[in-house]
Design a protein around this motif. Structure first.
Motif, PDB file in Angstrom:
ATOM      1  N   GLY A  45       0.808  -1.212   0.000  1.00  0.00           N
ATOM      2  CA  GLY A  45       0.000   0.000   0.000  1.00  0.00           C
ATOM      3  C   GLY A  45       0.832   1.248   0.000  1.00  0.00           C
ATOM      4  O   GLY A  45       0.468   2.224   0.640  1.00  0.00           O
ATOM      5  N   GLU A  46       1.955   1.232  -0.692  1.00  0.00           N
ATOM      6  CA  GLU A  46       2.853   2.384  -0.679  1.00  0.00           C
ATOM      7  C   GLU A  46       2.329   3.551  -1.510  1.00  0.00           C
ATOM      8  O   GLU A  46       2.512   4.704  -1.162  1.00  0.00           O
ATOM      9  CB  GLU A  46       4.230   1.971  -1.215  1.00  0.00           C
ATOM     10  CG  GLU A  46       4.901   0.912  -0.378  1.00  0.00           C
ATOM     11  CD  GLU A  46       6.097   0.309  -1.078  1.00  0.00           C
ATOM     12  OE1 GLU A  46       6.362   0.662  -2.241  1.00  0.00           O
ATOM     13  OE2 GLU A  46       6.757  -0.536  -0.453  1.00  0.00           O
ATOM     14  N   GLU A  48      -0.601   5.825  -3.803  1.00  0.00           N
ATOM     15  CA  GLU A  48      -1.999   6.248  -3.759  1.00  0.00           C
ATOM     16  C   GLU A  48      -2.736   5.596  -4.920  1.00  0.00           C
ATOM     17  O   GLU A  48      -2.217   5.451  -6.018  1.00  0.00           O
ATOM     18  CB  GLU A  48      -2.046   7.769  -3.894  1.00  0.00           C
ATOM     19  CG  GLU A  48      -3.396   8.361  -3.674  1.00  0.00           C
ATOM     20  CD  GLU A  48      -3.334   9.879  -3.690  1.00  0.00           C
ATOM     21  OE1 GLU A  48      -3.772  10.459  -4.702  1.00  0.00           O
ATOM     22  OE2 GLU A  48      -2.853  10.452  -2.717  1.00  0.00           O
ATOM     23  N   SER A  55      -4.832   6.173  -0.149  1.00  0.00           N
ATOM     24  CA  SER A  55      -3.681   5.313   0.096  1.00  0.00           C
ATOM     25  C   SER A  55      -4.102   4.227   1.089  1.00  0.00           C
ATOM     26  O   SER A  55      -4.573   4.532   2.185  1.00  0.00           O
ATOM     27  CB  SER A  55      -2.523   6.136   0.667  1.00  0.00           C
ATOM     28  OG  SER A  55      -1.429   5.305   0.937  1.00  0.00           O
ATOM     29  N   TYR A  56      -3.944   2.959   0.694  1.00  0.00           N
ATOM     30  CA  TYR A  56      -4.333   1.834   1.538  1.00  0.00           C
ATOM     31  C   TYR A  56      -3.120   1.280   2.269  1.00  0.00           C
ATOM     32  O   TYR A  56      -2.018   1.233   1.716  1.00  0.00           O
ATOM     33  CB  TYR A  56      -4.964   0.714   0.685  1.00  0.00           C
ATOM     34  CG  TYR A  56      -6.258   1.120   0.033  1.00  0.00           C
ATOM     35  CD1 TYR A  56      -7.422   1.207   0.771  1.00  0.00           C
ATOM     36  CD2 TYR A  56      -6.305   1.406  -1.326  1.00  0.00           C
ATOM     37  CE1 TYR A  56      -8.616   1.578   0.169  1.00  0.00           C
ATOM     38  CE2 TYR A  56      -7.487   1.772  -1.932  1.00  0.00           C
ATOM     39  CZ  TYR A  56      -8.641   1.869  -1.175  1.00  0.00           C
ATOM     40  OH  TYR A  56      -9.811   2.240  -1.768  1.00  0.00           O
ATOM     41  N   SER A  57      -3.336   0.830   3.497  1.00  0.00           N
ATOM     42  CA  SER A  57      -2.244   0.224   4.256  1.00  0.00           C
ATOM     43  C   SER A  57      -1.961  -1.174   3.722  1.00  0.00           C
ATOM     44  O   SER A  57      -2.759  -1.761   2.998  1.00  0.00           O
ATOM     45  CB  SER A  57      -2.597   0.149   5.742  1.00  0.00           C
ATOM     46  OG  SER A  57      -3.601  -0.815   5.957  1.00  0.00           O
ATOM     47  N   THR A  58      -0.828  -1.727   4.118  1.00  0.00           N
ATOM     48  CA  THR A  58      -0.431  -3.059   3.659  1.00  0.00           C
ATOM     49  C   THR A  58      -1.417  -4.116   4.130  1.00  0.00           C
ATOM     50  O   THR A  58      -1.752  -5.040   3.389  1.00  0.00           O
ATOM     51  CB  THR A  58       0.986  -3.390   4.160  1.00  0.00           C
ATOM     52  OG1 THR A  58       1.872  -2.347   3.745  1.00  0.00           O
ATOM     53  CG2 THR A  58       1.486  -4.698   3.611  1.00  0.00           C
ATOM     54  N   THR A  59      -1.907  -3.989   5.350  1.00  0.00           N
ATOM     55  CA  THR A  59      -2.871  -4.983   5.855  1.00  0.00           C
ATOM     56  C   THR A  59      -4.200  -4.898   5.111  1.00  0.00           C
ATOM     57  O   THR A  59      -4.859  -5.919   4.899  1.00  0.00           O
ATOM     58  CB  THR A  59      -3.108  -4.818   7.365  1.00  0.00           C
ATOM     59  OG1 THR A  59      -3.496  -3.472   7.644  1.00  0.00           O
ATOM     60  CG2 THR A  59      -1.857  -5.159   8.151  1.00  0.00           C
ATOM     61  N   GLN A  60      -4.606  -3.692   4.704  1.00  0.00           N
ATOM     62  CA  GLN A  60      -5.822  -3.563   3.912  1.00  0.00           C
ATOM     63  C   GLN A  60      -5.666  -4.210   2.542  1.00  0.00           C
ATOM     64  O   GLN A  60      -6.561  -4.909   2.066  1.00  0.00           O
ATOM     65  CB  GLN A  60      -6.205  -2.087   3.747  1.00  0.00           C
ATOM     66  CG  GLN A  60      -6.754  -1.452   5.009  1.00  0.00           C
ATOM     67  CD  GLN A  60      -7.004   0.035   4.819  1.00  0.00           C
ATOM     68  OE1 GLN A  60      -6.211   0.718   4.161  1.00  0.00           O
ATOM     69  NE2 GLN A  60      -8.076   0.533   5.391  1.00  0.00           N
TER      70      GLN A  60
END
Length: 108
Positions: A45-46, A48, A55-60
Protein backbone atom coordinates in the motif's frame (compact mmCIF):
# COMPACT_ATOMS: atom_id res chain seq x y z
CA UNK A 1 -37.14 -65.55 24.37
CA UNK A 2 -36.03 -66.99 21.05
CA UNK A 3 -33.31 -65.98 18.63
CA UNK A 4 -32.40 -66.79 15.08
CA UNK A 5 -29.22 -66.22 13.12
CA UNK A 6 -28.75 -65.71 9.40
CA UNK A 7 -25.31 -66.18 7.92
CA UNK A 8 -24.47 -64.90 4.40
CA UNK A 9 -21.37 -64.23 2.35
CA UNK A 10 -21.65 -61.14 0.14
CA UNK A 11 -19.31 -59.07 -2.01
CA UNK A 12 -18.48 -55.43 -1.35
CA UNK A 13 -16.34 -52.82 -3.05
CA UNK A 14 -13.41 -51.36 -1.11
CA UNK A 15 -11.60 -48.21 -2.21
CA UNK A 16 -9.68 -45.34 -0.72
CA UNK A 17 -11.18 -41.88 -0.66
CA UNK A 18 -9.47 -38.52 0.00
CA UNK A 19 -10.53 -36.39 2.95
CA UNK A 20 -12.09 -33.38 1.29
CA UNK A 21 -11.79 -31.16 4.37
CA UNK A 22 -8.01 -31.50 4.36
CA UNK A 23 -7.81 -30.54 0.69
CA UNK A 24 -10.15 -27.55 1.15
CA UNK A 25 -8.20 -26.28 4.17
CA UNK A 26 -4.91 -26.77 2.33
CA UNK A 27 -6.33 -24.74 -0.56
CA UNK A 28 -7.36 -21.96 1.84
CA UNK A 29 -3.87 -21.87 3.34
CA UNK A 30 -2.40 -21.80 -0.16
CA UNK A 31 -4.67 -18.84 -0.96
CA UNK A 32 -3.49 -16.97 2.15
CA UNK A 33 0.15 -17.59 1.20
CA UNK A 34 -0.53 -16.40 -2.35
CA UNK A 35 -2.19 -13.24 -1.00
CA UNK A 36 0.79 -12.63 1.28
CA UNK A 37 3.25 -12.99 -1.60
CA UNK A 38 1.17 -10.80 -3.93
CA UNK A 39 0.82 -8.09 -1.27
CA UNK A 40 4.56 -7.63 -0.90
CA UNK A 41 5.56 -8.47 -4.48
CA UNK A 42 3.76 -5.44 -5.92
CA UNK A 43 4.47 -2.88 -3.23
CA UNK A 44 1.53 -3.38 -0.85
CA UNK A 45 0.00 0.00 0.00
CA UNK A 46 2.85 2.38 -0.68
CA UNK A 47 1.22 4.32 -3.53
CA UNK A 48 -2.00 6.25 -3.76
CA UNK A 49 -4.79 4.53 -5.70
CA UNK A 50 -5.23 5.96 -9.19
CA UNK A 51 -9.01 5.52 -9.20
CA UNK A 52 -9.99 6.58 -5.68
CA UNK A 53 -7.11 8.80 -4.64
CA UNK A 54 -6.79 6.93 -1.33
CA UNK A 55 -3.68 5.31 0.10
CA UNK A 56 -4.33 1.83 1.54
CA UNK A 57 -2.24 0.22 4.26
CA UNK A 58 -0.43 -3.06 3.66
CA UNK A 59 -2.87 -4.98 5.85
CA UNK A 60 -5.82 -3.56 3.91
CA UNK A 61 -4.26 -4.63 0.63
CA UNK A 62 -3.60 -8.09 2.11
CA UNK A 63 -7.25 -8.33 3.17
CA UNK A 64 -8.51 -7.29 -0.26
CA UNK A 65 -6.35 -9.86 -2.00
CA UNK A 66 -7.43 -12.54 0.52
CA UNK A 67 -11.05 -11.94 -0.52
CA UNK A 68 -10.18 -13.38 -3.92
CA UNK A 69 -7.22 -15.67 -3.20
CA UNK A 70 -8.84 -17.80 -0.46
CA UNK A 71 -11.94 -18.84 -2.50
CA UNK A 72 -9.73 -19.58 -5.50
CA UNK A 73 -7.43 -21.70 -3.30
CA UNK A 74 -10.39 -23.59 -1.82
CA UNK A 75 -11.73 -24.25 -5.33
CA UNK A 76 -8.34 -25.53 -6.50
CA UNK A 77 -8.10 -27.81 -3.45
CA UNK A 78 -11.58 -29.16 -4.14
CA UNK A 79 -10.76 -29.87 -7.78
CA UNK A 80 -7.56 -31.68 -6.77
CA UNK A 81 -9.54 -33.79 -4.29
CA UNK A 82 -12.14 -34.67 -6.95
CA UNK A 83 -9.49 -35.66 -9.48
CA UNK A 84 -7.74 -37.79 -6.86
CA UNK A 85 -11.06 -39.39 -5.88
CA UNK A 86 -11.80 -40.30 -9.50
CA UNK A 87 -8.37 -41.82 -10.01
CA UNK A 88 -8.65 -43.85 -6.79
CA UNK A 89 -12.13 -45.09 -7.81
CA UNK A 90 -10.55 -46.97 -10.70
CA UNK A 91 -8.49 -48.98 -8.24
CA UNK A 92 -11.54 -50.23 -6.34
CA UNK A 93 -11.52 -53.93 -5.62
CA UNK A 94 -14.17 -56.39 -4.60
CA UNK A 95 -13.85 -58.40 -1.41
CA UNK A 96 -15.94 -61.15 0.11
CA UNK A 97 -17.66 -60.15 3.33
CA UNK A 98 -19.19 -62.43 5.90
CA UNK A 99 -22.49 -61.05 7.18
CA UNK A 100 -24.29 -62.38 10.19
CA UNK A 101 -27.70 -61.10 11.33
CA UNK A 102 -28.95 -62.15 14.74
CA UNK A 103 -32.60 -61.52 15.55
CA UNK A 104 -33.75 -61.73 19.16
CA UNK A 105 -37.46 -61.94 19.81
CA UNK A 106 -38.28 -60.48 23.27
CA UNK A 107 -41.94 -61.41 23.25
CA UNK A 108 -42.67 -63.59 26.27
Amino acid sequence: MSSSAAHRIETAQVRRSPRYTVFLLAGAVLGILAAFVLTFAFGGGENESATTGVSYSTTQVFGFICLFAIPVGVAVGGVVALVLDRSLARRAREVRVEREVITIDDAE
